[in-house]
Motif scaffolding. Structure first.
Motif, short mmCIF file in Angstrom:
data_model
loop_
_atom_site.label_atom_id
_atom_site.label_comp_id
_atom_site.label_asym_id
_atom_site.label_seq_id
_atom_site.Cartn_x
_atom_site.Cartn_y
_atom_site.Cartn_z
N ASP A 30 0.83 -1.20 0.00
CA ASP A 30 0.00 0.00 0.00
C ASP A 30 0.86 1.25 0.00
OD1 ASP A 30 -2.37 -1.45 0.00
OD2 ASP A 30 -2.48 -1.49 2.20
N SER A 69 -7.09 8.17 0.40
CA SER A 69 -7.93 7.43 -0.55
C SER A 69 -7.77 5.92 -0.37
CB SER A 69 -7.57 7.84 -1.98
OG SER A 69 -8.26 7.06 -2.91
N ILE A 70 -6.54 5.48 -0.20
CA ILE A 70 -6.29 4.05 0.02
C ILE A 70 -6.90 3.61 1.34
CG2 ILE A 70 -4.46 2.36 0.53
CD1 ILE A 70 -2.76 3.79 -1.61
N ARG A 72 -9.55 4.81 2.77
CA ARG A 72 -11.01 4.72 2.56
C ARG A 72 -11.37 3.41 1.87
NH1 ARG A 72 -11.19 10.64 0.66
NH2 ARG A 72 -11.57 11.69 2.64
N ARG A 73 -10.60 3.05 0.87
CA ARG A 73 -10.88 1.79 0.17
C ARG A 73 -10.68 0.60 1.09
NH1 ARG A 73 -7.58 3.19 -5.17
NH2 ARG A 73 -6.30 3.91 -3.51
N GLN A 74 -9.69 0.67 1.96
CA GLN A 74 -9.43 -0.44 2.88
C GLN A 74 -10.54 -0.61 3.89
OE1 GLN A 74 -5.58 0.58 4.42
NE2 GLN A 74 -4.51 -0.60 2.84
N ARG A 75 -11.18 0.48 4.28
CA ARG A 75 -12.28 0.39 5.24
C ARG A 75 -13.46 -0.40 4.67
NH1 ARG A 75 -12.08 6.43 6.35
NH2 ARG A 75 -10.11 6.54 7.45
N ARG A 76 -13.57 -0.41 3.36
CA ARG A 76 -14.67 -1.12 2.73
C ARG A 76 -14.38 -2.61 2.56
NH1 ARG A 76 -15.01 2.42 -2.36
NH2 ARG A 76 -13.85 4.02 -1.33
N THR A 77 -13.16 -3.02 2.83
CA THR A 77 -12.82 -4.44 2.70
C THR A 77 -12.57 -5.04 4.07
OG1 THR A 77 -10.46 -3.99 2.49
CG2 THR A 77 -11.74 -4.08 0.45
#
Length: 157
Positions: A30, A69-70, A72-77
């Motif tokens: 990341d 941004s990364i 935020r994307r990780q929170r969704r996984t």
């Protein structure tokens, strides 16, 4: 800014960019993705940079946005399993304790600490990078130091 000048300035900032990314992101992949994406975006937007003296500030702001941004994307996984990163073998207990304490700081304070103490930016530059005032940076650094003192002991800070 031509290709060679851009490449030279980015190369000079390479370590600094990685450390800033490390203050936001835990995974090696990341961190590297964030740095690469920030450099690519900076290259695409290099025409928007008004003052080349502010190149490092501008690039770090782009990197911070990419790290967020990364995150935020990780929170969704949902991670399958969390693997602890191995500490460097030559790292002392004191350094390891300090690193762990810094990682527990709120994101904004952690960024201020990394930019000011590890990267050597003065308070004015940290304020410019983070889009805030010098007073807010001074207050954030003061709170961060106090938190670190409580967590790792007065003699280590």
């Amino acid at each position: 800014m031509d290709k060679d000048a851009f490449a030279g300035r980015v190369t000079a900032m390479q370590q600094s960019l990685y450390r800033v990314a490390a203050s936001y992101l835990h995974g090696e992949a990341d961190r590297l993705d964030a740095v690469c994406e920030a450099i690519a975006r900076a290259w695409e937007k290099r025409g928007t940079l008004r003052d080349e003296r502010l190149f490092s500030t501008w690039l770090i702001r782009i990197l911070i946005r990419e790290c967020v941004s990364i995150q935020r994307r990780q929170r969704r996984t949902v991670p399958v399993e969390a693997l602890p990163e191995q500490a460097q073998k030559d790292e002392s207990d004191a350094v390891r304790s300090l690193r762990e304490a810094i990682e527990t700081l709120p994101q904004r304070q952690r960024t201020m600490v990394v930019l000011h103490y590890m990267e050597g930016y003065d308070v004015r530059e940290v304020a410019r990078i983070m889009g805030t005032t010098r007073g807010a940076v001074c207050a954030g650094l003061s709170r961060a130091r106090e938190t670190l003192r409580r967590r790792i002991g007065e003699d280590m800070v």
